[in-house]
Design a protein around this motif. Sequence first.
Motif, mmCIF file in Angstrom:
data_model
loop_
_atom_site.group_PDB
_atom_site.id
_atom_site.type_symbol
_atom_site.label_atom_id
_atom_site.label_comp_id
_atom_site.label_asym_id
_atom_site.label_seq_id
_atom_site.Cartn_x
_atom_site.Cartn_y
_atom_site.Cartn_z
ATOM 1 N N ASN A 2 0.824 -1.194 0.000
ATOM 2 C CA ASN A 2 0.000 0.000 0.000
ATOM 3 C C ASN A 2 0.871 1.263 0.000
ATOM 4 O O ASN A 2 1.930 1.301 0.605
ATOM 5 C CB ASN A 2 -0.872 -0.054 1.259
ATOM 6 N N SER A 3 0.405 2.314 -0.676
ATOM 7 C CA SER A 3 1.186 3.558 -0.744
ATOM 8 C C SER A 3 1.315 4.213 0.628
ATOM 9 O O SER A 3 2.321 4.866 0.912
ATOM 10 C CB SER A 3 0.550 4.521 -1.739
ATOM 11 N N GLY A 64 -2.409 2.329 6.480
ATOM 12 C CA GLY A 64 -2.097 1.409 5.382
ATOM 13 C C GLY A 64 -2.347 -0.033 5.764
ATOM 14 O O GLY A 64 -2.877 -0.818 4.975
ATOM 15 N N GLY A 65 -1.973 -0.419 6.984
ATOM 16 C CA GLY A 65 -2.207 -1.782 7.445
ATOM 17 C C GLY A 65 -3.684 -2.106 7.539
ATOM 18 O O GLY A 65 -4.112 -3.216 7.192
ATOM 19 N N GLN A 71 -8.851 -5.187 2.498
ATOM 20 C CA GLN A 71 -8.834 -5.749 1.157
ATOM 21 C C GLN A 71 -8.706 -7.269 1.209
ATOM 22 O O GLN A 71 -9.307 -7.980 0.401
ATOM 23 C CB GLN A 71 -7.669 -5.174 0.345
ATOM 24 N N LYS A 72 -7.946 -7.788 2.155
ATOM 25 C CA LYS A 72 -7.766 -9.232 2.262
ATOM 26 C C LYS A 72 -9.039 -9.908 2.775
ATOM 27 O O LYS A 72 -9.291 -11.070 2.475
ATOM 28 C CB LYS A 72 -6.590 -9.561 3.169
ATOM 29 N N ASN A 73 -9.831 -9.185 3.579
ATOM 30 C CA ASN A 73 -11.062 -9.768 4.132
ATOM 31 C C ASN A 73 -12.182 -9.853 3.090
ATOM 32 O O ASN A 73 -13.110 -10.615 3.269
ATOM 33 C CB ASN A 73 -11.549 -8.962 5.341
#
Length: 74
Positions: A2-3, A64-65, A71-73
Amino acid sequence: MNSNIILGIVLLALSLFLKPLLAIVGLNERLFGLHWQGETVFSLSPFLVRIILAVIGIILLIIGGMQVSKQKNK
């Protein structure tokens, strides 16, 4: 990656190595002050600037985390 995470890491690195980087580039601590007609109107100590950079970097890492975990969920 992530940026926000990348930017957070960059800011943390800057906060750690701010003094040597300024010496290499040839800038002095007058950079952190507001000067008008040769008088110092407002000045930040380099230590305070390092703390501010570190705090902003940590906040960006957290944001960012959280975005990556959302997004992973999905």
